[in-house]
Each structure stands twice: as C-alpha cells, then as structure tokens.
Design an enzyme around this catalytic site. Sequence first.
Site, mmCIF file in Angstrom:
data_model
loop_
_atom_site.group_PDB
_atom_site.id
_atom_site.type_symbol
_atom_site.label_atom_id
_atom_site.label_comp_id
_atom_site.label_asym_id
_atom_site.label_seq_id
_atom_site.Cartn_x
_atom_site.Cartn_y
_atom_site.Cartn_z
ATOM 1 N N LYS A 197 0.849 -1.204 0.000
ATOM 2 C CA LYS A 197 0.000 0.000 0.000
ATOM 3 C C LYS A 197 0.884 1.253 0.000
ATOM 4 O O LYS A 197 2.079 1.179 0.319
ATOM 5 C CB LYS A 197 -0.904 -0.015 1.237
ATOM 6 C CG LYS A 197 -0.135 0.042 2.556
ATOM 7 C CD LYS A 197 -1.047 -0.142 3.766
ATOM 8 C CE LYS A 197 -0.263 -0.116 5.058
ATOM 9 N NZ LYS A 197 -1.107 -0.442 6.221
ATOM 10 N N TYR A 238 14.736 30.506 7.103
ATOM 11 C CA TYR A 238 13.597 31.277 7.612
ATOM 12 C C TYR A 238 13.575 31.358 9.131
ATOM 13 O O TYR A 238 13.755 30.351 9.815
ATOM 14 C CB TYR A 238 12.287 30.629 7.162
ATOM 15 C CG TYR A 238 12.038 30.672 5.677
ATOM 16 C CD1 TYR A 238 12.124 31.874 4.961
ATOM 17 C CD2 TYR A 238 11.688 29.516 4.990
ATOM 18 C CE1 TYR A 238 11.868 31.903 3.600
ATOM 19 C CE2 TYR A 238 11.427 29.540 3.631
ATOM 20 C CZ TYR A 238 11.523 30.729 2.935
ATOM 21 O OH TYR A 238 11.265 30.748 1.594
ATOM 22 N N MET A 276 10.568 24.515 1.995
ATOM 23 C CA MET A 276 9.799 23.656 1.092
ATOM 24 C C MET A 276 10.702 22.814 0.189
ATOM 25 O O MET A 276 10.430 21.643 -0.051
ATOM 26 C CB MET A 276 8.855 24.507 0.238
ATOM 27 C CG MET A 276 7.915 23.673 -0.627
ATOM 28 S SD MET A 276 6.848 24.652 -1.681
ATOM 29 C CE MET A 276 5.759 25.398 -0.490
HETATM 30 C C1 PLP Z 1 -0.386 -1.523 6.855
HETATM 31 C C2 PLP Z 1 -1.019 -2.800 7.187
HETATM 32 C C3 PLP Z 1 -0.244 -3.962 7.402
HETATM 33 C C4 PLP Z 1 1.265 -3.931 7.462
HETATM 34 O O1 PLP Z 1 1.649 -3.302 8.665
HETATM 35 P P1 PLP Z 1 3.199 -3.215 9.066
HETATM 36 O O2 PLP Z 1 3.177 -2.740 10.458
HETATM 37 O O3 PLP Z 1 3.815 -2.246 8.117
HETATM 38 O O4 PLP Z 1 3.724 -4.586 8.892
HETATM 39 C C5 PLP Z 1 -0.898 -5.152 7.592
HETATM 40 N N1 PLP Z 1 -2.242 -5.213 7.589
HETATM 41 C C6 PLP Z 1 -3.016 -4.131 7.429
HETATM 42 C C7 PLP Z 1 -4.496 -4.243 7.464
HETATM 43 C C8 PLP Z 1 -2.437 -2.880 7.227
HETATM 44 O O5 PLP Z 1 -3.210 -1.793 7.066
#
Ligand code: PLP
Length: 382
Positions: free
Chosen positions: A41, A274, A322
């Site tokens: 993801k 800044y 930035m």
């Molecule tokens: C992100 C996620 C994982 C992986 O989590 P990690 O801590 O990065 O291993 C597994 N299951 C679900 C549902 C997640 O959202």
Amino acid sequence: MTETPPPRRARAEIDLGALRANVRTLRARVAPHAQVMAVVKADAYGHGAVRCARAALEAGVGWLGTATPHEALALRAAGLTDARILCWLWTPGDPFAEGVEAGLDITVSGLWALREVVAAVRETGRPARVQLKADTGLGRNGCQPADWAELVGEALKAEKDGLVTVTGLWSHFACADEPGHPSIASQLDVFRTMLDYAEKAGVRPEVRHIANSPATLTLPETHFDLVRPGIAMYGVSPAPELGTPADFGLRPVMTLKASIALVKQVPGGHGVSYGHHYVTEGETHLGLVPVGYADGIPRHASGRGPVLVGDRVRRVAGRVAMDQFVVDLGGDTVEPGADAVLFGPGDRGEPTAQDWAEAADTIAYEIVTRIGARVPRVYVNG
Ligand SMILES: *Cc1c(COP(=O)(O)O)cnc(C)c1O
C-alpha cells in the site's frame, strides 16, 4: 530527441536485492504452511509499488496487500495478473465492478460493502472473492463482534447463491509492537471466537490472518495461515525498542541522497534559513541541500535532522524549507555536487530512517512513506 537525464538534485535508491532478502528472512520466520502477503500500500511505503511487488513475488510471496482498490487495480494494470491481491479500504462508490473483474480479494467490514460486491457480481456476471474483516479490538476498520453474525449470515447466503466465495477471515492488531500488551491476548481470544463462529456457521476460509510486521517478527502464535508484513519488508524495524533491522535480519531498502547545490563561506553571526533559528558561531562553510518538506523531509526535524556530508554527520541548520535546507560544514568544505546522504542502511556512516523519525518525533514508517513524488526512485539490484 534526447532524453532528459535523471535529476541529480535528489534520488531515493531502492535496493531490490535487500527487499528480496528481507522477504526471504520473513518467510523463514513463519511455519512452512503459512503464506506471506507483501503489503505494498501507499506506493510500497514510498518505495514504488510495482517494482517492489514484482521483487516480493520473485522472493516467493503469493499474496499482495493494498489499502485502496485503486492501488490494487494499478498493480493489475501493470501486468501483475497472477498474484492474489487483497484490498481492504473500500469507500462507498469505489470501483467494485472493476475489482470483481480484476479478481481482487475484496475485504468486507460491513453490510454496505457486501451489498456493493453482490451488485457488482450481478453487473459483471463474475463471482467475487471476499474476505470478512473482524474488529477484534483495534477500534478502526472491521466488523464489531455484535454485528458479526449478521455479516457472516449474509455472506454465506451470497455464497450459497453462487455470487461470492468467502476466501478469508481476518483482523488487525492495535499493539503488536508492544509484546506483553494485554490487548494482544485479548484480540487473539476475540479473533478465535469470531473464527469459530464463522466456521461453525459454514465459512471455509482459505486463509485466516492477523499478523502485521511486529507480530510476524515477535509473536509466532499469531501467524495462522498467512502473515501481512509491510514495514519489515522494507528493512525498517517496526518496533525500534525491540530491535534494530539488523537484529531481525533485515536491511533497509531505501537510501535517500541529494547533491549539495551550493557551498559558501559566511561570517560568524550569520542567520540561516527562515526565522533565523540558527546563527553561525564563527566563520564557516554552509552547504545547501536541495530537498525540503515538499519532498517529504519533515519540517519538524528543523535544527535536528542528520545528514552525512563529506565524512561526517551534520545536523540541519535552522528550518527545513519547502525545497531546501542548509547544513553547517564547520571547518570542512565539500565540492558542489557532493553527496548528502539523509538516510540509508546505516553501515557506511549515514543516518537511518529511524534516526530521522527520532529527530522529527515520529515513526520511521512516516519518514519513508512520505518521500515525495518529486524524488525519483532509482532501482538497484533489480
Ligand atoms: C499496513 C497494514 C499492514 C502492514 O503493517 P506493518 O506494520 O507495516 O507490517 C498489515 N495489515 C493491514 C491491514 C495494514 O493496514
């Protein structure tokens, strides 16, 4: 026509050899019957979803995991047509029909989603794979125990009608990175009860799963039929208090480098960046690092973030802007174009993503995931 060369300004080197080795390390941690899902993801936590998914499949995983359906459909569109892909964050109006056509395993946490899946099956004429997600105590996504009987009942009815196959039952931990936390045992109890109920009612899941990275690494009793590591695959420790990546046999996959854009001598008493939160103590050389918060460098690490320039780790002098920040080179100097290594595996003297997490008062997950689209990913050991 000449191709524009890749920008020298900044790059995130992604070591696919390290990723494959990490996957093999994780596979060796689980029982032979248990499968591994590579969680890709959020563009593989900033590492590039398609390349990382391919590397994980080469290293032997059978499953990929994404949050959104768009992430999952993008993997299919890139030619990853054989792997099973579980996708868990659906919103009303999402492309359920495309998900069914693409053969995704669609996670259902509530009745509305099951009904959208059934509508998509009627529209496409293709049966769907669904996995039912239980909230065993995380208090986020997933079906509450009190609503489980109704969800399981409706899923079984759709299965009987030949519309869906229930391929999995699963849940997610709240505190797996704190071994001994009472919620772990309690979530496992609730999970077993919810599994038991569904199986007695007639669900025959291919996979039951609850383990994320910390559970994969430290809680073997949570592995069931499949584990879902994300951050560990990218070589970052999910629980720095329990161990470094090396302690777990993992190697960081991302190295973030920039090229020093300007070096100049300034007198003592010169304000830097800044707000002038940094003022040079005496005559010194300043080095300009051409990355900033638009590239995902946390502004919160102003005055603290570590960078290897020359043969020493320096701290961000003053505010991260930035697009750029400054380091005080003290008595040293380097040539413009010299490497500034923000983080990497850490064995060549460079800081790690964990060091940046500490400097920015966050977790290393956030450091790697937020490296921006303006920073090209350069793949090595493909
Ligand atoms: C992100 C996620 C994982 C992986 O989590 P990690 O801590 O990065 O291993 C597994 N299951 C679900 C549902 C997640 O959202």
